[in-house]
Structure formats: structure tokens, C-alpha cells
Design a protein around this motif. Structure first.
Motif, mmCIF file in Angstrom:
data_model
loop_
_atom_site.group_PDB
_atom_site.id
_atom_site.type_symbol
_atom_site.label_atom_id
_atom_site.label_comp_id
_atom_site.label_asym_id
_atom_site.label_seq_id
_atom_site.Cartn_x
_atom_site.Cartn_y
_atom_site.Cartn_z
ATOM 1 N N LEU A 63 0.571 -7.288 6.211
ATOM 2 C CA LEU A 63 0.316 -6.735 7.440
ATOM 3 C C LEU A 63 0.783 -6.591 8.880
ATOM 4 N N LEU A 64 1.852 -7.785 8.732
ATOM 5 C CA LEU A 64 2.072 -7.873 11.012
ATOM 6 C C LEU A 64 2.563 -6.508 11.329
ATOM 7 N N ASN A 65 3.326 -5.618 10.787
ATOM 8 C CA ASN A 65 3.224 -4.704 10.968
ATOM 9 C C ASN A 65 2.657 -4.231 11.888
ATOM 10 N N GLU A 66 1.754 -4.131 10.569
ATOM 11 C CA GLU A 66 0.534 -3.545 11.025
ATOM 12 C C GLU A 66 -0.218 -4.208 12.603
ATOM 13 N N LEU A 117 -7.283 -3.668 8.127
ATOM 14 C CA LEU A 117 -8.346 -4.281 6.884
ATOM 15 C C LEU A 117 -8.714 -3.551 6.005
ATOM 16 N N HIS A 118 -9.467 -3.010 6.410
ATOM 17 C CA HIS A 118 -9.820 -1.799 6.084
ATOM 18 C C HIS A 118 -9.108 -1.042 4.973
ATOM 19 N N VAL A 119 -8.045 -0.443 5.806
ATOM 20 C CA VAL A 119 -7.556 0.562 5.111
ATOM 21 C C VAL A 119 -6.288 0.164 4.032
ATOM 22 N N ALA A 120 -6.187 -1.683 4.690
ATOM 23 C CA ALA A 120 -5.273 -2.391 3.692
ATOM 24 C C ALA A 120 -6.210 -2.069 2.098
ATOM 25 N N CYS A 121 -7.350 -2.158 2.572
ATOM 26 C CA CYS A 121 -8.204 -2.298 0.989
ATOM 27 C C CYS A 121 -7.630 -1.190 0.409
ATOM 28 N N LEU A 122 -8.330 0.470 1.019
ATOM 29 C CA LEU A 122 -8.207 1.133 0.620
ATOM 30 C C LEU A 122 -7.607 1.527 -0.243
ATOM 31 N N LYS A 123 -5.949 1.540 0.787
ATOM 32 C CA LYS A 123 -5.027 2.042 -0.117
ATOM 33 C C LYS A 123 -4.456 1.144 -1.321
#
Length: 398
Positions: A63-66, A117-123
Motif C-alpha cells: 500500500l505504500l504507493n497509495e 485500507l477499505h478500497v484495498a479490501c474491496l479489490k
């Protein structure tokens, strides 16, 4: 009716720790369901400070880029006397800091981190996210864990992670302890940097004084300025909200340095956060149930490690799920064996640092300031236990 798939991992709590745990499980090939009490996934609050230990966990989750899109990387951590404005101690956060610990010190808005974190979970496609779920009861049978929400609805899965915060219901499986009020309260605020004259956009500044402090730093690409005021109430009343009021805040900060006092006008006074922690416990795992984040080790914020330790928890757990897939009992036992000593040290150290920065007697203040003055900005020994790999015994952190 019992819902959810047979092999799902149940995660109670959809904050930073709960969502990170779900990401970690997905990374290990484990599907999960996250139960969040609020009507939507989001954070109430303002800024969050992430040390290199938290950044390493976020790197592990990819997630570092985000994070980089919304983060600020301060140059220094600065302690100032809240009355004189004198710099008491400085920690350089530049190249030497990053070389020593492998990652930058980072500040951002809590809601930005939550959204990432939320968007990453959805993906992932393997994480189900449920809102309006207040989990009231937990029961475990031979190979199942069942939870009941506020409407009496049952959900069943193979294992359970309680990431439901300071007032965790899942913690009751392990302990009947209660949160401990420090008698301090916090008020927060964020304002557009365009509305502030002469704001320091490069540093995290903590103004300290007897039984009070003020923290300032920029967030969201330096578009917002984060402010947190903390003070011990002299009117504390157990089981009451009639203490630590905005009126008391004004009285307590009277006479402080003009730059610090000026910040008070930007503080939001509608929401007051009483500050609690709990004592460390020596067990937070039973069968296929474990705790994570503030449910396991709620701490005072003086080391800025609450969210960081939750991210560490999630990264450790993910690593162990990858190497010991399927046997939750063994995974959870190994996880707590590594995490309990580490988090207990941080919990107790946070309490100690609160006493140090809030010292009220002249002699301890003189001794503290003399020790601070002997430090150089690149003397990192004082924070090695938080950020250095040698303080985190895991393949992930070595």
C-alpha cells in the motif's frame, strides 16, 4: 439463521486494525467477513502518525504507493516548552533516520488511511464488509465460532479475530477488566493550511507543559493542518461527561506561548475524547479466537503507536497464516507469543512517556530538560525499541 461461508474468518471491527487483518488474511489466501458497528467504514478523528514499523507493515500489504499520494513526510519531531517556546529536543527524520529504519516517518489524515485500507479490501474479492453490526455474544464449538449481533442474528465461521477497539466485547472472552481513565481529554481539529499564517509545514511539533500538551503537523499533502490539544482535567468525575470541558481547556492553556495559544481557536469543541487504556494481559487467545489492535492492547497515544501496533499485529498474523495455513489454534498461539511482550512494552512505555512530558514538579522537569538537551537530533537510541528491526522478532521485520 446462520450466515457466512463455512471456512470464513470472522473479524469484528472495521477500523485500521480490522481492515488490515482482513487484508493480511486475503494475502494468505483466507476469505473473511468484517463486521463494523458504524453505518459506514470511516474514521472519526484527525491525523495519525506512522513510524517506520507501521510503514513496513503497509509495505507488506502493498500500500505504500497509495499512502504516498496523501502523506506528508516531516523533517523533524520537535518537543517545545509550551510557555517559553524553547526547543527541548529534536529527532531528525531525514536520510539518516530512513537509512537506520528502512522507512520514512509519515503523517496523514486517519480517514485517508482508512479509505486506502477499505478500497484495498474491496479489490481482493475475498473480503465481505458488513456495517451496522454490533456483535454482542461469542460462542465456540469444536470447529466453529458463532457470533450474535444486536438483532439476534447469528454468523458462523472457522475462526474469529476481535478488533473491536478499546471497549471490545470480544475481549470479555479473556478478561473482565475495564478501561482505565487517565483523567486526560483530547480535542482535535483540522483546518486548511491556507487559513493559517506562518504554520510550520515541515515538522511534527509537540508543545509540552505540566499535565498538558499540544500537537501540530500537516496532513493530506500539506493541504490540511492537524491540531490536537490534550490536558488533564482537575474536575474529573467518574461516569460523568462534566469534566475536561472546552471552558476548562481555555483556563488550562492560559499563559502559554502565543503560537500555541493561537492554535486553540481552530480546535473543534463539539467532540471531546476522554483518554483510556488498559493494563496488559498475558493471554488474548482461546481456541480459534484471538484479539488484535486496541481490543488486545489499548494504549495511551504518547508514543503515537496505537494504530502502528495494530498494523504490526495484522502483518504478523498474515505472515503466520501464510506459513501455517488452516490451523488457527496454532497460528493464534504463535501470534500472541510474539505480540504480547512487544505490545506490553509499548503500552507501559506510553504511560511512562505521558508522565515524562506532563511532569509537574520542578526537579523532574529540570532533570528531563537537561537529559533532552544532551541529545543530538540524530541520536536515535531512544526510539530504537519502537522502530529498529531488532526490536521486532519476526521474519517479516528482519
Amino acid at each position: 439463521m446462520i450466515e457466512t461461508k463455512k471456512d470464513n474468518l470472522l473479524i469484528v471491527g472495521g477500523g485500521i486494525g480490522g481492515l488490515a487483518a482482513a487484508l493480511g488474511a486475503a494475502k494468505a489466501g483466507v476469505s473473511s467477513v468484517v463486521f463494523e458497528q458504524a453505518s459506514k467504514f470511516g474514521e472519526v478523528g484527525a491525523g495519525i502518525q506512522l513510524g517506520p514499523n507501521a510503514m513496513k507493515a503497509l509495505d507488506y500489504f502493498g500500500l505504500l504507493n497509495e499512502i504516498d499520494k496523501v502523506a506528508v513526510y516531516p523533517k523533524r519531531l520537535v518537543l517545545k516548552d509550551i510557555y517559553t517556546g524553547k526547543e527541548l529536543s529534536v529527532l531528525d527524520l531525514g536520510d539518516s533516520f530512513k537509512k537506520r529504519y528502512g522507512y520514512s516517518y509519515t503523517v496523514l489524515h486517519r480517514s485517508d488511511l482508512q479509505k486506502i485500507l477499505h478500497v484495498a479490501c474491496l479489490k481482493t474479492g475475498s473480503i465481505e464488509l458488513l456495517n451496522n453490526q454490533s456483535i454482542q455474544e461469542v460462542n465456540e464449538t469444536a470447529n466453529r465460532v458463532t457470533i450474535k449481533n444486536q438483532h439476534g442474528k447469528l454468523f458462523s465461521g472457522k475462526a474469529l479475530i476481535g478488533a473491536d477497539g478499546l471497549k471490545s466485547n470480544i475481549r470479555k472472552v479473556f478478561s473482565d477488566d475495564e478501561p482505565i481513565c487517565s483523567e486526560y481529554v483530547a480535542y482535535r481539529g483540522t483546518i486548511p493550511t491556507s487559513e493559517i499564517e506562518n504554520a510550520n509545514m515541515e515538522d511534527v511539533i509537540m508543545w509540552i507543559g505540566p499535565n498538558l500538551h499540544l500537537v501540530q503537523y500537516p496532513v493530506r499533502r500539506k493541504e490540511l493542518y492537524n491540531l490536537v490539544v490534550v490536558f488533564k482535567s482537575y474536575n474529573y468525575k467518574a461516569d460523568s461527561d462534566d469534566w475536561g470541558t472546552p471552558e476548562e481547556m481555555e483556563k488550562r492553556f492560559a499563559g502559554c506561548h502565543p503560537l500555541a495559544h493561537h492554535a486553540l481557536q481552530f480546535i473543534q469543541r463539539q467532540i471531546r475524547w476522554p483518554m483510556y487504556d488498559r493494563l496488559p494481559i498475558d493471554n488474548w487467545t482461546k481456541g480459534n479466537i484471538t484479539l488484535l489492535g486496541d481490543a488486545a492492547h489499548p494504549m495511551l497515544q504518547y508514543l503515537a503507536q496505537g494504530g502502528c501496533q495494530a498494523l504490526e499485529d495484522a502483518a504478523y498474523l498474515a505472515e503466520m497464516l501464510e506459513t501455517q495455513a488452516g490451523n488457527y489454534h496454532d497460528v493464534f498461539q504463535a501470534y500472541q507469543e510474539k505480540r504480547i511482550p512487544r505490545t506490553a512494552q509499548v503500552q507501559t512505555s506510553a504511560r511512562l512517556w505521558g508522565e515524562i512530558i506532563h511532569a509537574i514538579d520542578p526537579i523532574p522537569i529540570l532533570l528531563r530538560d537537561a537529559i533532552f538537551e544532551q541529545r543530538t537530533p540524530k541520536d536515535y537510541e531512544i526510539v530504537d525499541f519502537l522502530y529498529a528491526s531488532k526490536g521486532i522478532k519476526s521474519k517479516l521485520y528482519n
